[in-house]
Write an enzyme that holds these catalytic residues in place. Structure first.
Site, short mmCIF file in Angstrom:
data_model
loop_
_atom_site.label_atom_id
_atom_site.label_comp_id
_atom_site.label_asym_id
_atom_site.label_seq_id
_atom_site.Cartn_x
_atom_site.Cartn_y
_atom_site.Cartn_z
N ASP A 175 -0.40 4.38 0.78
CA ASP A 175 -0.81 5.42 1.73
C ASP A 175 -0.07 5.19 3.05
O ASP A 175 0.50 4.12 3.28
CB ASP A 175 -2.33 5.40 1.95
N ARG B 163 -9.80 -12.13 20.31
CA ARG B 163 -8.90 -12.54 19.22
C ARG B 163 -9.12 -14.02 18.97
O ARG B 163 -9.07 -14.82 19.93
CB ARG B 163 -7.44 -12.27 19.59
N ASP C 105 6.44 1.19 6.37
CA ASP C 105 5.00 0.85 6.30
C ASP C 105 4.29 1.76 5.34
O ASP C 105 3.78 2.79 5.73
CB ASP C 105 4.40 0.92 7.70
N HIS D 224 3.43 3.22 12.41
CA HIS D 224 2.32 3.88 13.11
C HIS D 224 2.81 4.76 14.27
O HIS D 224 2.00 5.43 14.89
CB HIS D 224 1.27 2.89 13.65
N THR E 258 -20.58 13.86 38.77
CA THR E 258 -21.47 12.97 39.53
C THR E 258 -22.66 12.54 38.69
O THR E 258 -23.81 12.68 39.09
CB THR E 258 -21.96 13.67 40.80
N SER F 98 -4.46 -8.82 13.04
CA SER F 98 -5.01 -9.32 11.78
C SER F 98 -4.59 -8.42 10.62
O SER F 98 -4.32 -7.24 10.81
CB SER F 98 -6.53 -9.38 11.86
N HIS G 214 0.84 -1.20 0.00
CA HIS G 214 0.00 0.00 0.00
C HIS G 214 0.87 1.24 0.00
O HIS G 214 1.95 1.27 0.57
CB HIS G 214 -1.00 0.00 1.16
N GLU H 259 -5.11 1.55 2.77
CA GLU H 259 -4.89 0.49 3.76
C GLU H 259 -4.95 1.01 5.19
O GLU H 259 -5.50 0.35 6.08
CB GLU H 259 -3.52 -0.18 3.51
#
Lengths: 477, 477
Positions: free
Chosen positions: A106, A348, A137, A450, A335, A422, A104, A171
């Site tokens: 992006d 997971r 990445d 990231h 409160t 995943s 990817h 992505e």
């Protein structure tokens, strides 16, 4: 001529082209193609054009920038166009095997104010590391494939496989439109694909290359408990009405214990037993509890041995409580009795858990627990999304080719790893193209995809190009 | 002359002045004195000047606008001045009793976009109700006192007590500076005060006037559980580290059950037993479960009888879980393992709970529960603020005078109520001035203080002025 004899001059050419390869990555990183920032959408399109022009100059055929239409809500601009999926082809020899490569173009958002040491969109080399958003990445691997093709082209070495490129631009924002495109092109552009190679994950650690053959799935649930018509003041209503938060804490506390053991009956029973062959895979893997503690920034590991940790990350299920929507979440004190609260958690999933059976076990369990409270509030437990787990045979042709490539380049057998998270596209390709998928990472476990100061080691980038190249030749042979 | 004989012409004068009284309230409502909006601070000051000029024209002596200095952070404008406390005096006859009246001249925020049917800062009369921000909270009662004084003045009737006015401009924003001022003036401006009357709460319902003699206190706690160094991805870390959210749900779920029963040993044991005299107070009170359900917008009442409901609102403790800081709180799905989560809850306190003992019971209980988990995360349980409960003797001179006043004006004995929430200033006056306090509400339970379309019924406003006037005379007699 043996594969190794073919690869020798190719590797030398790759070494020679190193400055050019780094410049190509720098050119790519300089385009801030952040798919999650609408104001930068033109840059994502610019990046697709950059790839198109690179592919053209490398002699690709049938280059297509597949439009995906308007981005569905929520968006600020209702006419926001999705970035195209870039398709290209190198060769279509029916005698050769056909490999689809996915990556990817992006990237994640990045602002120097986030804490970057340098401009995130200016690739900079410090101590043999290339810093910049997208360096690892996933611009590094995408450009890596192009670099390999260039080295072949320069030396007049024919590609040993037909290569189909599929590079997407969404992505980091949910891969909107990709599933549909893969389905639509399965018997068209992607017809005849024998296998898929995705280079979009990372080594487990920093020392040893890996091949990845499994991913956990994820079923995400919410528990909505509703009582009063609006948020209430706890002074006036505390003690006289059934509070949704009390009910939520009561039932959500019964699902998992501090050691991560899932307490919902039937869930653990669905997990595939560990085979002797699988158990053996863990023995040589380079990993220890210190690496986990370093990564988590704490000494809160549940398990202390490599095997326990990796098995619980890769091949056993886990349940995490993520938060509550509708309750007080700010600093200080308020409160309030929240009127409607939505607890969020996910499980997971791993082989051989059946997703639908899991849903039923989870939903029935929580409904039972809620019923036992005898509360007049209402409780709705729902699945909000699921993604299946993926496990491949790490001894198929594609994996064997990647093992040989890794051994040749890095002089070590790769660890065979799985991941706890995943990568949904893996499953999409496997299911739609009826073929197997290899995850062949280029970067290291500490690359910081990231995060701030994302980087790829020069060695990983350059030896990575060699690994991809060698993989093509071993797989094509 | 009996008190009733004195009051007769006074009540007639109040009836005659009705249009002027409504205009005076309209003038006050027209000043958007929102203390919580820094940009409107000049309006709060303007409101203090409005009161000063009204007090002057009514013949008050020793009018002082007590400056409170700069508002402490958090503020946008670091030089933001606090609005002054307006002090004034009517009479200083040593033979008369001295009554301190408290009210506030600031209001809650209000925007027509919030859903108001009319401009919130333009008092408008519809079906014998006066709509406008501050109409009931608390400009109506403050102006009500001034109206009473005007009626006396017009008829040349001497006030039966010395009256000390204390009107603040920060009540809706935490009464910053008030405690200090009350303490500082206890033996100065407030010297010789015999009793305090606060008109800043509401009838329990809509049909019967009330006098309020008790308030619950509130101890607010937080449980901070910390594990990883930063938020983590549940794919990678789920199942291999001890998650703070799991621990938080585990321990916080043990404090209270769905029916509001506090499960922390020792807490309920501190509650004062119900005396026969107290139990009798509940018999005549106008209230039922339908009113509770209407107010909560649901059928989630724990108790079905008036007595059970009111006792659990007023004289039993309650525990509410308000929320979690640091966890995911948005819509949709996020697969985060929050690194540090802070659970927030509070306990409403009642006689004879000892605040410090309660803190110890709560903190020890949760620490024990956490310890039992065997988690390597860290857990800190803290009190973040407390406010004591307040209960007065509803048979003292001040209450008896207010009962007679109510009976004369409304032709019914007032209900003696308590409230579940707290009005901290009540306790401040009681403690600092060493005197008792009466809460004498003017508005109805459905007035919508703090909500959109706040109103006061014309009847409550005008009969309220009569009630305040009669109270002065019965108390002074």
């Amino acid at each position: 001529m043996t594969v190794e004899e073919t690869l020798k001059p190719l590797f030398e050419e790759i070494n020679r082209l190193k400055p050019k390869f780094i410049q190509r990555l720098a050119d790519a990183v300089a385009i801030p193609s952040v798919s999650g920032d609408e104001s930068l959408r033109p840059e994502v399109f610019k990046m697709s054009q950059f790839l198109k022009s690179e592919l053209e100059s490398l002699g690709a055929s049938d280059i297509q920038l597949k439009p995906l239409g308007i981005q569905p809500p929520p968006v600020v601009d209702p006419k926001l166009e999705l970035p195209p999926i870039v398709l290209a082809r190198f060769g279509s020899d029916p005698k050769k095997k056909t490999l689809l490569i996915y990556g990817h173009y992006d990237v994640q958002p990045a602002l120097i104010e986030d804490g970057w040491n340098t401009d995130p969109f200016k690739l900079i080399e410090v101590n043999d590391k290339l810093y910049g958003r997208g360096s690892t990445d996933d611009k590094g691997p995408v450009i890596g494939w192009l670099n390999s093709i260039e080295a072949h082209k320069n030396l007049g070495i024919e590609l040993p496989v037909n290569l189909v490129c599929c590079f997407e631009g969404m992505e980091e924002s949910g891969s909107i439109g990709l599933d549909e495109l893969v389905a639509a092109e399965a018997n068209a552009y992607f017809k005849g694909v024998d296998t898929v190679c995705i280079s979009d994950n990372y080594w487990l650690g920093t020392k040893k290359p890996v091949l990845t053959y499994g991913l956990r799935g994820c079923n995400y649930y919410q528990v909505s408990i509703k009582g009063p018509g609006a948020d209430l003041h706890s002074g006036i209503f505390g003690g006289v009405i059934h509070e949704p938060m009390t009910d939520l804490f009561n039932i959500m506390s019964t699902m998992v214990d501090t050691s991560g053991k899932i307490l919902i009956p039937g869930v653990n029973e669905m997990v595939a037993p560990v085979t002797e062959k699988e158990a053996k895979l863990y023995e040589n893997i380079e990993f220890d509890v210190d690496e986990l503690n370093l990564a988590s920034g704490s000494n809160t590991a549940i398990y202390q041995t490599k095997k326990d940790i990796l098995m619980h990350r890769w091949r056993y299920p886990s349940l995490s409580i993520h938060g509550i929507e509708g309750a007080f979440y700010g600093g200080g004190a308020k409160t309030v009795i929240p009127a409607k609260v939505i607890g969020k958690f996910s499980i997971r999933t791993v082989p051989d858990m059946d997703s639908k059976t899991l849903d039923k076990l989870v939903i029935d369990f929580l409904n039972e627990k809620f019923k036992a409270l005898g509360s007049p509030n209402t409780c709705v437990v729902e699945l909000i999304h699921d993604g299946a787990y993926w496990v491949s045979d790490p001894y198929n042709d594609s994996f064997e080719a990647a093992k040989k490539a890794t051994k040749l380049v890095w002089n070590v057998d790769p660890d065979l790893t799985r991941e706890g998270g995943s990568i949904p596209i893996t499953l999409t390709f496997e299911e739609q193209l009826k073929t197997n998928v290899l995850l062949l990472p280029m970067g290291k476990g500490d690359d910081g995809a990231h995060s701030i100061n994302e980087k790829i080691d020069v060695a990983n980038y350059i030896e990575g190009v060699k690994t991809l190249s060698a993989y093509l030749h071993y797989y094509g042979a």
